[in-house]
Design a protein around this motif. Structure first.
Motif, PDB file in Angstrom:
ATOM      1  N   ALA A  13       0.831  -1.208   0.000  1.00  0.00           N
ATOM      2  CA  ALA A  13       0.000   0.000   0.000  1.00  0.00           C
ATOM      3  C   ALA A  13       0.861   1.253   0.000  1.00  0.00           C
ATOM      4  O   ALA A  13       0.558   2.228  -0.702  1.00  0.00           O
ATOM      5  CB  ALA A  13      -0.922  -0.004   1.212  1.00  0.00           C
ATOM      6  N   ALA A  14       1.940   1.251   0.770  1.00  0.00           N
ATOM      7  CA  ALA A  14       2.842   2.409   0.819  1.00  0.00           C
ATOM      8  C   ALA A  14       3.464   2.659  -0.546  1.00  0.00           C
ATOM      9  O   ALA A  14       3.504   3.796  -1.030  1.00  0.00           O
ATOM     10  CB  ALA A  14       3.924   2.189   1.862  1.00  0.00           C
ATOM     11  N   SER A  15       3.949   1.613  -1.164  1.00  0.00           N
ATOM     12  CA  SER A  15       4.565   1.752  -2.492  1.00  0.00           C
ATOM     13  C   SER A  15       3.558   2.261  -3.518  1.00  0.00           C
ATOM     14  O   SER A  15       3.875   3.146  -4.320  1.00  0.00           O
ATOM     15  CB  SER A  15       5.137   0.407  -2.953  1.00  0.00           C
ATOM     16  N   ALA A  16       2.345   1.725  -3.496  1.00  0.00           N
ATOM     17  CA  ALA A  16       1.308   2.157  -4.438  1.00  0.00           C
ATOM     18  C   ALA A  16       0.930   3.616  -4.204  1.00  0.00           C
ATOM     19  O   ALA A  16       0.796   4.390  -5.156  1.00  0.00           O
ATOM     20  CB  ALA A  16       0.078   1.270  -4.305  1.00  0.00           C
ATOM     21  N   ALA A  17       0.778   4.011  -2.945  1.00  0.00           N
ATOM     22  CA  ALA A  17       0.407   5.392  -2.636  1.00  0.00           C
ATOM     23  C   ALA A  17       1.488   6.362  -3.085  1.00  0.00           C
ATOM     24  O   ALA A  17       1.196   7.428  -3.638  1.00  0.00           O
ATOM     25  CB  ALA A  17       0.152   5.542  -1.139  1.00  0.00           C
ATOM     26  N   LEU A  18       2.733   6.002  -2.872  1.00  0.00           N
ATOM     27  CA  LEU A  18       3.822   6.894  -3.265  1.00  0.00           C
ATOM     28  C   LEU A  18       3.971   6.965  -4.785  1.00  0.00           C
ATOM     29  O   LEU A  18       4.350   8.002  -5.320  1.00  0.00           O
ATOM     30  CB  LEU A  18       5.128   6.450  -2.606  1.00  0.00           C
ATOM     31  N   ASP A  19       3.654   5.880  -5.485  1.00  0.00           N
ATOM     32  CA  ASP A  19       3.666   5.909  -6.950  1.00  0.00           C
ATOM     33  C   ASP A  19       2.544   6.798  -7.477  1.00  0.00           C
ATOM     34  O   ASP A  19       2.726   7.555  -8.425  1.00  0.00           O
ATOM     35  CB  ASP A  19       3.492   4.504  -7.524  1.00  0.00           C
ATOM     36  N   MET A  20       1.387   6.713  -6.844  1.00  0.00           N
ATOM     37  CA  MET A  20       0.224   7.466  -7.310  1.00  0.00           C
ATOM     38  C   MET A  20       0.289   8.944  -6.925  1.00  0.00           C
ATOM     39  O   MET A  20      -0.203   9.790  -7.661  1.00  0.00           O
ATOM     40  CB  MET A  20      -1.054   6.842  -6.749  1.00  0.00           C
ATOM     41  N   ARG A  23       4.193  13.550  -4.857  1.00  0.00           N
ATOM     42  CA  ARG A  23       4.407  14.848  -4.201  1.00  0.00           C
ATOM     43  C   ARG A  23       3.240  15.263  -3.323  1.00  0.00           C
ATOM     44  O   ARG A  23       3.247  16.335  -2.740  1.00  0.00           O
ATOM     45  CB  ARG A  23       4.657  15.932  -5.244  1.00  0.00           C
ATOM     46  N   GLY A  24       2.240  14.419  -3.275  1.00  0.00           N
ATOM     47  CA  GLY A  24       1.032  14.772  -2.534  1.00  0.00           C
ATOM     48  C   GLY A  24       1.009  14.179  -1.148  1.00  0.00           C
ATOM     49  O   GLY A  24       1.963  13.551  -0.690  1.00  0.00           O
ATOM     50  N   ARG A  25      -0.094  14.374  -0.495  1.00  0.00           N
ATOM     51  CA  ARG A  25      -0.289  13.843   0.842  1.00  0.00           C
ATOM     52  C   ARG A  25      -1.169  12.604   0.765  1.00  0.00           C
ATOM     53  O   ARG A  25      -2.071  12.523  -0.062  1.00  0.00           O
ATOM     54  CB  ARG A  25      -0.965  14.876   1.730  1.00  0.00           C
ATOM     55  N   VAL A  26      -0.890  11.677   1.653  1.00  0.00           N
ATOM     56  CA  VAL A  26      -1.668  10.452   1.720  1.00  0.00           C
ATOM     57  C   VAL A  26      -2.125  10.286   3.160  1.00  0.00           C
ATOM     58  O   VAL A  26      -1.314  10.366   4.080  1.00  0.00           O
ATOM     59  CB  VAL A  26      -0.819   9.233   1.287  1.00  0.00           C
ATOM     60  N   LEU A  27      -3.402  10.074   3.343  1.00  0.00           N
ATOM     61  CA  LEU A  27      -3.961   9.858   4.668  1.00  0.00           C
ATOM     62  C   LEU A  27      -4.193   8.366   4.852  1.00  0.00           C
ATOM     63  O   LEU A  27      -4.881   7.735   4.054  1.00  0.00           O
ATOM     64  CB  LEU A  27      -5.283  10.615   4.823  1.00  0.00           C
ATOM     65  N   VAL A  28      -3.607   7.822   5.896  1.00  0.00           N
ATOM     66  CA  VAL A  28      -3.783   6.411   6.223  1.00  0.00           C
ATOM     67  C   VAL A  28      -4.437   6.343   7.592  1.00  0.00           C
ATOM     68  O   VAL A  28      -3.894   6.863   8.567  1.00  0.00           O
ATOM     69  CB  VAL A  28      -2.427   5.663   6.239  1.00  0.00           C
ATOM     70  N   LEU A  29      -5.584   5.718   7.674  1.00  0.00           N
ATOM     71  CA  LEU A  29      -6.293   5.562   8.939  1.00  0.00           C
ATOM     72  C   LEU A  29      -6.139   4.128   9.423  1.00  0.00           C
ATOM     73  O   LEU A  29      -6.328   3.189   8.649  1.00  0.00           O
ATOM     74  CB  LEU A  29      -7.775   5.892   8.759  1.00  0.00           C
ATOM     75  N   VAL A  30      -5.791   3.987  10.679  1.00  0.00           N
ATOM     76  CA  VAL A  30      -5.632   2.652  11.264  1.00  0.00           C
ATOM     77  C   VAL A  30      -6.408   2.586  12.575  1.00  0.00           C
ATOM     78  O   VAL A  30      -6.556   3.593  13.266  1.00  0.00           O
ATOM     79  CB  VAL A  30      -4.144   2.306  11.488  1.00  0.00           C
ATOM     80  N   PRO A  31      -6.909   1.407  12.945  1.00  0.00           N
ATOM     81  CA  PRO A  31      -7.764   1.302  14.131  1.00  0.00           C
ATOM     82  C   PRO A  31      -7.023   1.182  15.466  1.00  0.00           C
ATOM     83  O   PRO A  31      -7.642   1.345  16.509  1.00  0.00           O
ATOM     84  CB  PRO A  31      -8.577   0.038  13.851  1.00  0.00           C
ATOM     85  N   GLY A  47      10.750   5.238   1.504  1.00  0.00           N
ATOM     86  CA  GLY A  47      11.123   6.640   1.400  1.00  0.00           C
ATOM     87  C   GLY A  47      10.078   7.533   2.024  1.00  0.00           C
ATOM     88  O   GLY A  47      10.335   8.669   2.356  1.00  0.00           O
ATOM     89  N   GLY A  48       8.868   7.002   2.183  1.00  0.00           N
ATOM     90  CA  GLY A  48       7.796   7.764   2.814  1.00  0.00           C
ATOM     91  C   GLY A  48       7.490   9.038   2.071  1.00  0.00           C
ATOM     92  O   GLY A  48       8.233   9.466   1.198  1.00  0.00           O
ATOM     93  N   PRO A  49       6.400   9.657   2.406  1.00  0.00           N
ATOM     94  CA  PRO A  49       6.058  10.918   1.765  1.00  0.00           C
ATOM     95  C   PRO A  49       7.012  12.015   2.217  1.00  0.00           C
ATOM     96  O   PRO A  49       7.485  11.993   3.352  1.00  0.00           O
ATOM     97  CB  PRO A  49       4.629  11.194   2.247  1.00  0.00           C
ATOM     98  N   PRO A  50       7.341  12.976   1.353  1.00  0.00           N
ATOM     99  CA  PRO A  50       8.226  14.064   1.761  1.00  0.00           C
ATOM    100  C   PRO A  50       7.646  14.800   2.960  1.00  0.00           C
ATOM    101  O   PRO A  50       6.471  15.137   2.974  1.00  0.00           O
ATOM    102  CB  PRO A  50       8.258  14.983   0.528  1.00  0.00           C
ATOM    103  N   GLY A  51       8.466  14.994   3.986  1.00  0.00           N
ATOM    104  CA  GLY A  51       7.989  15.663   5.186  1.00  0.00           C
ATOM    105  C   GLY A  51       6.928  14.870   5.919  1.00  0.00           C
ATOM    106  O   GLY A  51       6.113  15.430   6.631  1.00  0.00           O
ATOM    107  N   GLY A  52       6.934  13.551   5.731  1.00  0.00           N
ATOM    108  CA  GLY A  52       5.903  12.700   6.305  1.00  0.00           C
ATOM    109  C   GLY A  52       5.803  12.809   7.816  1.00  0.00           C
ATOM    110  O   GLY A  52       6.791  12.974   8.504  1.00  0.00           O
ATOM    111  N   ARG A  53       4.604  12.728   8.299  1.00  0.00           N
ATOM    112  CA  ARG A  53       4.339  12.796   9.732  1.00  0.00           C
ATOM    113  C   ARG A  53       3.352  11.693  10.101  1.00  0.00           C
ATOM    114  O   ARG A  53       2.540  11.275   9.275  1.00  0.00           O
ATOM    115  CB  ARG A  53       3.719  14.138  10.104  1.00  0.00           C
TER     116      ARG A  53
END
Length: 62
Positions: A13-20, A23-31, A47-53
């Protein structure tokens, strides 16, 4: 995605989100907090998103 525990769903999922959204933000919700930690650890090798938090409740982790 349906797959066995430990088969790499989070990393995939991380790889797919970073490919898609390279340069954008990705919100991942976990329980759970445990899954939050696992998700953050899985994203680091990609590599995570740039400036990832990572946020949980009112706490921020870098």
């Amino acid at each position: 995605m349906v797959s066995a525990t430990g088969s790499g769903k989070t990393f995939t999922a991380a790889s797919a989100a970073l490919d898609m959204f390279p340069r954008g933000r990705v919100l991942v919700l976990v329980p759970t907090l445990d899954l939050l930690v696992q998700t953050a650890q899985a994203w680091r090798p990609t590599g995570g998103p740039p400036g990832g938090r990572v946020f949980h409740g009112r706490t921020q982790h870098s």
